[in-house]
Design an enzyme around this catalytic site. Sequence first.
Site, short mmCIF file in Angstrom:
data_model
loop_
_atom_site.label_atom_id
_atom_site.label_comp_id
_atom_site.label_asym_id
_atom_site.label_seq_id
_atom_site.Cartn_x
_atom_site.Cartn_y
_atom_site.Cartn_z
N ASP A 103 0.84 -1.20 0.00
CA ASP A 103 0.00 0.00 0.00
C ASP A 103 0.88 1.25 0.00
O ASP A 103 2.03 1.21 0.42
CB ASP A 103 -0.88 0.04 1.25
CG ASP A 103 -1.87 -1.12 1.27
OD1 ASP A 103 -2.15 -1.69 0.20
OD2 ASP A 103 -2.34 -1.46 2.37
N1 URA Z 1 -1.27 -5.95 3.81
C1 URA Z 1 -1.75 -4.69 3.83
O1 URA Z 1 -2.79 -4.43 4.43
N2 URA Z 1 -1.07 -3.74 3.19
C2 URA Z 1 0.13 -3.96 2.57
O2 URA Z 1 0.71 -3.03 2.03
C3 URA Z 1 0.61 -5.28 2.55
C4 URA Z 1 -0.11 -6.26 3.18
#
Ligand code: URA
Length: 238
Positions: A103
């Site tokens: 993310d």
């Molecule tokens: N899980 C998440 O919620 N975000 C990420 O960036 C990676 C795994």
Amino acid sequence: MRLDKFLADMNFGTRREVKGYIKKGLVMVNNQIIKSDKFHVNEKEDIVEFDGEPVNYQKNFYYLLHKPGGVISATVDNYDETVLDLFQDDDFRDDLFPVGRLDKDTEGLLLIMNDGQLAHRLLSPKKHVDKEYYAKVAGIMTTEDQEKFREGLTIDGGEVCLPAELTIESVDEASQTSEIRLILHEGKFHQVKRMVQAVGKEVTYLKRLRMGPILLDESLDLGEYRPLTQEELTLLQG
Ligand code: URA
């Protein structure tokens, strides 16, 4: 392979630019100046020199990036900075891409490569390449949560997660926060955040520490990257 492609692949310039260098006589193959861009070289056997310096052909490039928050796991974007914008001109190639996604606000290990086959294998749901995360959580994580994660949690929308190993690193009753580590064997969208949400708490900080056999190199500052070592690559190719 054509000489102009060989040099463009090795980042000496665009096809058009390297054609110009070849015409200028800057390029030698097996000790002979070659002025035709259509000239074919055997990238494994021929000795190519650019301006007197030998050039070895490398097909695939593999990097380990310490992703900072605020950049997106994409190759190009009109609004946001991407993980490839972090690459220096000398290393940037337009066939590089991130292996999977973190993310925008997630930090940590992200592999960047131009090897589609290996990336495909690493991301294949059948391979269950595990990923390890560290997270700060608003709320107190409990042994019941650990049990639910171990059994396989159902997250919003009814998606069932594979069993995951949750370690509670610390709990602070005063601030009602926790620190956890989580090992996942799959990669659903926003998975860590959604799993924590499913047990009534919220991730406030997330960092990936490991993907398969590759550990985040903590000597890299946020935003820095380095090539994978031969040893890491061998492990990854499994
Ligand atoms: N899980 C998440 O919620 N975000 C990420 O960036 C990676 C795994």
